[in-house]
Write a protein that holds these residues in place. Structure first.
Motif, short mmCIF file in Angstrom:
data_model
loop_
_atom_site.label_atom_id
_atom_site.label_comp_id
_atom_site.label_asym_id
_atom_site.label_seq_id
_atom_site.Cartn_x
_atom_site.Cartn_y
_atom_site.Cartn_z
N PRO A 74 -38.34 1.35 64.64
CA PRO A 74 -38.23 1.01 63.22
C PRO A 74 -36.96 0.22 62.88
CG PRO A 74 -38.89 3.29 63.48
CD PRO A 74 -38.53 2.78 64.85
N ASN A 78 -36.90 -3.16 60.72
CA ASN A 78 -36.01 -3.32 59.58
C ASN A 78 -35.18 -4.60 59.71
OD1 ASN A 78 -34.84 -1.94 57.12
ND2 ASN A 78 -32.99 -2.29 58.32
N TRP A 94 -44.82 -3.51 56.04
CA TRP A 94 -44.85 -2.81 57.32
C TRP A 94 -45.96 -1.78 57.29
CZ3 TRP A 94 -41.47 1.82 58.96
CH2 TRP A 94 -41.65 2.10 60.31
N SER A 96 -47.02 1.35 59.18
CA SER A 96 -46.55 2.36 60.13
C SER A 96 -47.61 3.44 60.29
CB SER A 96 -45.27 3.00 59.61
OG SER A 96 -44.92 4.11 60.41
N LEU A 101 -41.42 8.03 56.41
CA LEU A 101 -40.63 6.81 56.56
C LEU A 101 -39.41 7.09 57.43
CD1 LEU A 101 -40.48 3.85 55.64
CD2 LEU A 101 -39.01 4.63 53.78
N SER A 102 -39.18 6.23 58.41
CA SER A 102 -38.02 6.37 59.29
C SER A 102 -36.73 6.16 58.51
CB SER A 102 -38.11 5.32 60.41
OG SER A 102 -36.89 5.25 61.11
N ASP A 104 -34.34 4.69 59.63
CA ASP A 104 -33.85 3.36 60.02
C ASP A 104 -34.35 2.25 59.11
OD1 ASP A 104 -32.38 4.26 62.22
OD2 ASP A 104 -34.15 4.18 63.52
N ILE A 105 -35.21 2.59 58.16
CA ILE A 105 -35.78 1.59 57.26
C ILE A 105 -35.00 1.55 55.95
CG2 ILE A 105 -37.83 1.02 55.87
CD1 ILE A 105 -38.15 0.40 58.86
N GLU A 106 -34.57 0.35 55.58
CA GLU A 106 -33.93 0.13 54.29
C GLU A 106 -34.98 -0.46 53.36
OE1 GLU A 106 -30.16 -2.02 54.51
OE2 GLU A 106 -30.11 -1.48 56.64
N PHE A 110 -38.12 -4.55 52.16
CA PHE A 110 -39.58 -4.55 52.12
C PHE A 110 -40.10 -4.63 50.69
CE2 PHE A 110 -38.30 -2.57 56.02
CZ PHE A 110 -39.18 -3.09 56.95
N ILE A 113 -45.03 -0.91 52.05
CA ILE A 113 -45.00 -0.08 53.25
C ILE A 113 -46.23 0.81 53.24
CG2 ILE A 113 -43.84 1.81 54.45
CD1 ILE A 113 -41.18 0.60 53.59
#
Length: 164
Positions: A74, A78, A94, A96, A101-102, A104-106, A110, A113
């Motif tokens: 992820p 990102n 994205w 997934s 939600l990870s 690591d995702i800002e 986006f 999602i």
């Protein structure tokens, strides 16, 4: 290094957008009944900024880029979404297969999602019984301690449901 296998220009993955869907390989989700199970393998071409730029240039007329998969990394999704948001005029999405939600995702990188593994008996995003959810990323009315906007997910799954 993230790899992609193929791309398609699609009209129904993101609402009201002409989307370049990029199929990312190395999927760890192993959803039973997945229509793209070949994406579990470590196959394809590295998805670099240069390759992403080439794909975008080769598909003039698109309004969005959606990364289909990438659950194994992820942070890389990102990073690539940030590049699209800051270097082009395109929206980003994205898909997934994860339920959550990870970290690591800002969200600021986006516009859309989709979360949720594919569960054959529940059907895809347009099924009335789906477990999957499509979210639009929106800016809330609140700001953080540094006066930056706070982003939130607005569930728009209903716009994909087939009318009966």
């Amino acid at each position: 290094m993230m790899k992609y296998v193929d791309t398609k220009v699609v009209f129904s993955e993101l609402p009201n957008e002409i989307t370049l869907a990029i199929n990312i390989s190395g999927c760890p989700c192993a959803c039973h009944g997945c229509h793209s199970s070949y994406l579990a393998g470590d196959i394809g071409v590295p998805l670099t900024y240069e390759e992403l730029s080439r794909l975008i240039q080769a598909n003039r007329g698109i309004t969005a880029v959606s990364f289909m998969g990438g659950d194994a990394n992820p942070a890389e999704i990102n990073r690539l979404a940030h590049w699209v948001k800051t270097q082009t005029h395109l929206l980003t999405g994205w898909y997934s297969g994860r339920s959550q939600l990870s970290s690591d995702i800002e969200l600021s990188n986006f516009n859309f999602i989709k979360l949720g593994p594919y569960i054959d008996e529940l059907g895809p995003l347009n099924s009335p019984t789906t477990n999957q959810r499509m979210y639009e990323v929106v800016i809330s009315r609140e700001v953080d301690e540094n006066n930056n906007p706070i982003y939130a997910l607005n569930d728009i799954t209903a716009c994909f449901k087939k009318s009966v």
